[in-house]
Enzyme design. Structure first.
Site, mmCIF file in Angstrom:
data_model
loop_
_atom_site.group_PDB
_atom_site.id
_atom_site.type_symbol
_atom_site.label_atom_id
_atom_site.label_comp_id
_atom_site.label_asym_id
_atom_site.label_seq_id
_atom_site.Cartn_x
_atom_site.Cartn_y
_atom_site.Cartn_z
ATOM 1 N N ASP A 293 0.808 -1.211 0.000
ATOM 2 C CA ASP A 293 0.000 0.000 0.000
ATOM 3 C C ASP A 293 0.845 1.267 0.000
ATOM 4 O O ASP A 293 0.420 2.289 -0.538
ATOM 5 C CB ASP A 293 -0.951 -0.007 1.201
ATOM 6 N N TYR A 377 -10.212 0.030 3.508
ATOM 7 C CA TYR A 377 -9.640 -0.005 4.856
ATOM 8 C C TYR A 377 -9.200 1.382 5.309
ATOM 9 O O TYR A 377 -8.789 2.222 4.499
ATOM 10 C CB TYR A 377 -8.428 -0.934 4.917
#
Length: 669
Positions: A293, A377
């Site tokens: 990420d 998320y």
């Protein structure tokens, strides 16, 4: 550019804009350039005087020419104008993906006849209610497309515009996307599976009337106990500077502790360096889910504005953050970083039962935090400094589970049912932390310590003697370590130069209280893509070019070829060196139905605490509490049970901190 700007301060909008303007003037970037990040060259900037301008590097792409470059430059200073340095070619596939690039390919996919036809087979015709998340494809590129800059898409459907965008996955449908040409190359269609029949909204009142909750007010009538000068913060003997980068988000620089008038360094730098999230499910729309990420998207541009909710309580100091977006514009994240104090229960306490006297001190901590929203998320990162010299990092995981569709009557093999025709796959989150220690100076050593029973019966006649066994990690060949709570294992970061009054090296102790291991077969793409998750702690000798544990450009990188496992092959000496430590925090997420449709916070973290660094408990000078909740004499003469514990990052209460900026934030991704 002001003369008082420190080398470690975050880049300003003016600095970013002036370098981008110079890059835009170069014809080689073409008419439609894209950008991925600008950052200070910290190892060069550290030695410069304030206000001289700062060396930076920037990544720019020309998608029309399948070309990319890393450009070095200088920002302007009191004695210089902004200027460009060298242009180094980069594999055009490998720079990270910006939010702007993601939005462009998502819109292109919604316009693609291939996707429109595939969705029509599922009864979906309103493309305005369709969302496509372009996902990184590293390690799973189709062989015939290996030279193209690629992504693959997860497809979602909303029943209404304000529906939960992640509640209804379109199962079995995988578009393969070209990020440069903005086209759907092909569609994998694994068959029609019924859509979720149940909503997934989580807004107030959706599932019934809200419960009654009594107000909880956090107040500091005399103001906060910290002082801020630019990006330098002092609090309770601590001093540090706040930084912010495109790749890592929040960074702490030069963390020191004032010990009776002596500034003693502890950390030169601390950051969350990478995040790797492997999904452990063979489902055709889930098996490719493996993300760096930070390296493939960037923590900086994904940082959320903290004025969009109630993330901090009390007397708060916010810091805006700035990032370079994918189109070369400055992105302002209003209130991107939060600084505040918290009550943290008991610092220390003892009741003298002979005299009836009690001594108790309440603990407070200084918290420096930021949140990153990565599609579904949300991740909170909380660095805490304590009055007893300890440092903690807590990672809070929340948001929405990334789910897959499942056919009627089927039971998930590698997940849990969370809604009709919706399963949440088992997955993991790994956070690679970068710590540049400076315990009492720049030269340190790493020592692993574990408990052993004393086997010598003369020394252990009653069988209860134990000893702590130290092992110096002398070189990088030994420096991939595993945590082991069954052996009370921890690590000491020792000064190579200073000793305490017991003739031991002054030190800090590093503990990883809970972590996991990768559950994937050896040789699998998941295992080879991020080999650093195979250990819980790595150590390297400082090298300014070794910045990121997964390598400089992990997007579409060759698996297992770069990063820390390659650096370890140099086998450099570590005893008495400038060290870099890389703790790996791993959480194994086996989903629960109670985590749907939004996930209560899960926690993982690490702890650093003084271990022979001080002469004695450094918090002996903390005064008794003067809170109105503590009766007179409660600290001395009673058992002191009257003080309420207000310390928490409460997401449900009102935020009483003064905002430094009033504009709306742009940080939610």
């Amino acid at each position: 550019m002001t003369a008082d700007r420190r080398w470690s301060d975050p880049l300003t909008p003016d600095e970013i804009a002036e370098v981008v303007a110079l890059v835009r003037a170069d014809v080689r970037i073409g008419a439609n350039p894209r950008f991925w990040g600008i950052a200070v060259e910290e190892h060069l900037a550290r030695s410069l005087a304030d206000g001289q301008g700062r060396p930076v590097r920037l990544v720019v792409m020309n998608p029309d020419a399948h070309a990319a470059w890393e450009v070095t430059a200088w920002t302007s200073g009191i004695d210089r104008s902004a200027s460009l340095g060298g242009w180094s070619a980069v594999d055009a596939k490998r720079p990270g993906v910006s939010s702007e690039e993601a939005r462009m390919i998502a819109q292109a996919a919604r316009n693609s006849p291939l996707l429109i036809d595939a969705l029509a087979k599922r009864g979906i015709t309103d493309m305005s209610l369709v969302s496509i998340d372009p996902e990184s494809i590293t390690g799973f590129e189709p062989e015939d497309l290996i030279d193209r800059r690629l992504s693959w898409g997860t497809v979602w459907y909303r029943e209404t515009p304000d529906d939960n965008g992640y509640a209804r996955p379109v199962a079995g449908l995988v578009p393969i996307l070209d990020l440069e040409t903005l086209e759907v190359i092909r569609i994998e269609d694994h068959g029609v599976i019924p859509m979720a029949s149940e909503g997934g909204n989580f807004r107030s009142g959706t599932w019934g009337e809200d419960r009654a909750v009594a107000p909880l007010e956090i107040t500091q009538p005399d103001g906060p106990g910290f002082a801020v000068d630019g990006h330098t913060v002092t609090w309770q003997n601590w001093s540090f500077r706040i930084g912010f980068t495109h790749r890592e988000g929040l960074v702490l620089h030069d963390v020191t502790y004032d010990d009776a008038g002596t500034e003693r360094p502890v950390l030169r730098r601390a950051s969350v360096n990478e995040m790797y999230v492997p999904y452990l499910d063979a489902d055709p729309t889930a098996y490719r889910k493996n993300f760096f990420d930070w390296g493939e998207y960037g923590a900086g541009p994904l940082t959320s504005s903290l004025e969009l909710g109630c993330d901090c309580l009390g007397e708060i100091r916010y810091f805006d953050a700035y990032a370079l977006d994918g189109m070369g514009e400055v992105k302002t994240i209003v209130n991107g970083i939060c600084l505040h104090e918290e009550d943290h229960s008991i610092l220390w306490k003892h009741v003298n039962t002979r005299t009836g006297e009690a001594d108790v001190r309440r603990s407070r901590r200084l918290v420096i935090s930021f949140f990153a929203t990565v599609a579904n998320y949300d991740y909170g990162f909380y660095w805490s400094l304590y009055q007893d010299g300890a440092i903690e990092l807590e990672v809070k995981l929340t948001g929405i589970l990334s789910v897959s569709g499942i056919d009627d009557g089927q039971k998930p093999l590698s997940g849990r049912m969370v809604s009709p025709n919706v399963q949440a796959p088992i997955h993991q989150h790994y956070f690679a932390i970068r710590l540049d220690p400076a315990v009492d100076g720049p030269l340190n050593r790493l020592v692993e310590v574990h408990a052993e029973v004393v086997e010598d019966e003369e020394l252990n006649p009653y069988g209860n003697a134990v000893t702590m066994v130290p092992t110096v990690i002398a070189s990088e060949a030994q420096a991939g370590r595993l945590a082991d709570p069954t052996r009370a294992l921890h690590w000491r970061i020792e000064s190579a130069d200073r000793t305490n009054r017991f003739h031991e090296p002054t030190a800090y102790r590093l503990s990883l209280p809970n972590t996991t291991r990768l559950f994937a077969k050896p040789g699998s793409t998941v295992e080879r893509k991020a080999p650093f998750v195979g250990k819980h702690l790595w150590a390297t000798a400082y090298d300014p070019q070794e910045r990121f544990i997964a390598g400089e450009y992990p997007n579409q990188a060759p698996v297992s070829a770069e990063g820390i496992t390659a650096w370890q092959e140099a086998d450099r000496a570590l005893d008495g060196a400038e060290l870099v430590l890389w703790p790996i925090l791993g959480t194994h997420h086996s989903p629960r139905p109670e985590e749907w449709p939004i996930m209560p916070v899960a926690h993982i973290g690490l702890r650093l605490e003084p271990d022979g660094f001080f002469t004695r408990n450094p918090s002996l000078d903390v005064p008794p509490s003067t809170s109105a909740h503590c009766a007179p004499g409660m600290d001395h003469g009673s058992h002191g049970h009257g003080s309420h514990d207000h310390g928490s990052h409460d997401h449900g209460s009102h935020d009483h901190g003064a905002h430094d900026d009033g504009a709306h934030g742009h940080g939610s991704h």
